[in-house]
Write a protein that holds these residues in place. Structure first.
Motif, PDB file in Angstrom:
ATOM      1  N   GLU A   1       0.836  -1.133   0.006  1.00  0.00           N
ATOM      2  CA  GLU A   1      -0.058  -0.118   0.106  1.00  0.00           C
ATOM      3  C   GLU A   1       0.762   1.174   0.172  1.00  0.00           C
ATOM      4  O   GLU A   1       0.332   2.261  -0.649  1.00  0.00           O
TER       5      GLU A   1
ATOM      6  N   ASN B   1       0.707   3.957  -2.993  1.00  0.00           N
ATOM      7  CA  ASN B   1       0.713   5.435  -2.623  1.00  0.00           C
ATOM      8  C   ASN B   1       2.091   6.383  -3.203  1.00  0.00           C
ATOM      9  O   ASN B   1       1.698   7.397  -3.776  1.00  0.00           O
TER      10      ASN B   1
ATOM     11  N   ASN C   1      -8.675   0.541  -5.951  1.00  0.00           N
ATOM     12  CA  ASN C   1      -8.900   1.202  -4.712  1.00  0.00           C
ATOM     13  C   ASN C   1     -10.183   1.242  -4.087  1.00  0.00           C
ATOM     14  O   ASN C   1     -11.049   1.472  -4.884  1.00  0.00           O
TER      15      ASN C   1
END
Length: 388
Positions: A3, A7, A388
């Protein structure tokens, strides 16, 4: 961990191009449970995608130019996607140029796009970051321009891209990167590309890669020599047993009966290949039964064969497997990949992971003066769109 990588990659895209990416692609590295050096001998392999990935962010840019940023290298390049592709002195770009070349060869027409990517696949560890790069890049282009390329063809085009770069790899790396399924290993028939999935529930054991942190320069020359020696062995077998067309048709006695007609090296290479093809079949049966102890024993047997008969191990890898054999909380270990360095893949009893890691790292450093790199891996999905 993934993650954070996702990001960071998408944020980099936004900052660089002042707009959000349209497509985010996750493309994994791979491990091979068993079946080493038999992909080019018409055997079977048993790889799996892992939870170490390259993350790509893509968007069309309404031009003929692809603008590509390798975040980890802090490097970028631009390329006209309509022009003929040529090899570059900048090596990492060639894997992507190779993909564009394959698209052109097959008649796919695309426009310009922006792409950034970043990775948490450890480089130099034999986890096939190049296959993840090729297949993730092609997967993203396929999604971006709705080309309709099937997953198996993405794998094959990724392999061809690597051949174009100059690395004559088998299909295993790209296949497992694209076709992986969470908690499954995939048995690939390297002759026909038929494949079956098998449970990868290691129950009470964790998969840990112990990275020797060495890469001996023998690899390329010795790899080519092994291919030649296997070819010689198969020709001798076929001359004496006309019904046999490949090593997969052989039994051990076919090889042992011809020992006098082979050089020692050719004999041992051929014997290893025949045994390893059988071990993959046995490993699938063990996994289907949840018999992880048998799988571990087969892994040890494979290492012995790779070290003594195929001779692609080295002192550092042999030592790591010796430590594993002496450790009651380890049930299987072997070198993974081409050999002469890289990783061992090891099954460690859950709850004892940290103690085993600490022990191995100290003993390894004491013996070789080299820091041991250690990677925990889980069996994961193949190349996919991130939602997402």
């Amino acid at each position: 961990m993934n993650e954070i990588l996702i990001n960071d990659t998408t944020s980099f895209y936004q900052k660089t191009f002042n707009s959000p990416a349209d497509k985010v692609v996750l493309s994994p590295g791979r491990i091979n449970i068993i079946g080493e050096h038999i992909d080019y001998n018409d055997g079977y392999v048993l790889p799996a995608a892992i939870d170490k990935i390259i993350c790509f962010a893509f968007k069309r840019n309404n031009s003929k130019v692809a603008k590509i940023h390798a975040i980890d290298l802090d490097e970028k390049f631009e390329i006209d996607v309509t022009e003929k592709q040529e090899l570059s002195d900048c090596v990492w770009t060639n894997y992507l140029r190779g993909v564009l070349h394959q698209l052109q060869l097959k008649g796919y027409e695309i426009e310009g796009f922006n792409c950034v990517f970043s990775s948490n696949i450890p480089t130099g560890s034999g986890l096939s970051s190049s296959a993840a790069l090729e297949c993730g890049f092609l997967f993203g282009i396929n999604e971006l321009f709705q080309l309709g390329i099937k997953p198996i063809d993405i794998a094959l085009m990724g392999q061809s891209a690597e051949h174009w770069v100059g690395i004559n790899c088998g299909i295993m790396d790209q296949f497992s990167s694209v076709m992986g399924v969470e908690n499954k290993v995939v048995k690939i028939d390297c002759k026909t590309l038929d494949y079956t999935y098998h449970e990868a529930n290691f129950v009470d054991y964790s998969l840990i890669l112990f990275d020797s942190n060495v890469k001996h320069s023998l690899f390329t020359s010795e790899y080519n020599t092994r291919r030649i020696e296997c070819g010689e062995g198969l020709e001798i077998i076929k001359a004496n047993y006309p019904e046999i067309t490949s090593f997969r048709d052989c039994k051990e006695q076919h090889v042992t009966s011809l020992q006098a007609k082979m050089t020692d090296n050719v004999y041992r290479r051929s014997l290893y290949v025949v045994k390893e093809i059988q071990r993959v079949i046995q490993a699938c049966e063990a996994l289907d039964k949840g018999d992880i102890l048998t799988l571990g024993g087969l892994m040890f047997d494979t290492h012995d064969g790779l070290s003594k008969d195929y001779e692609v191990s080295c002192a550092e890898l042999d030592y790591l497997v010796e430590l594993a054999k002496a450790e009651e909380n380890v049930i299987g270990s072997r070198l993974m990949g081409g050999g002469f360095g890289g990783c061992t893949i090891t099954l460690v009893k859950k709850g004892s992971e940290e103690a085993v890691k600490t022990k191995f790292a100290k003993l390894y450093a004491d013996k070789f003066g080299i820091d041991l790199k250690i990677h925990d891996v889980k069996v994961s999905n193949g190349t996919s769109l991130y939602k997402n």
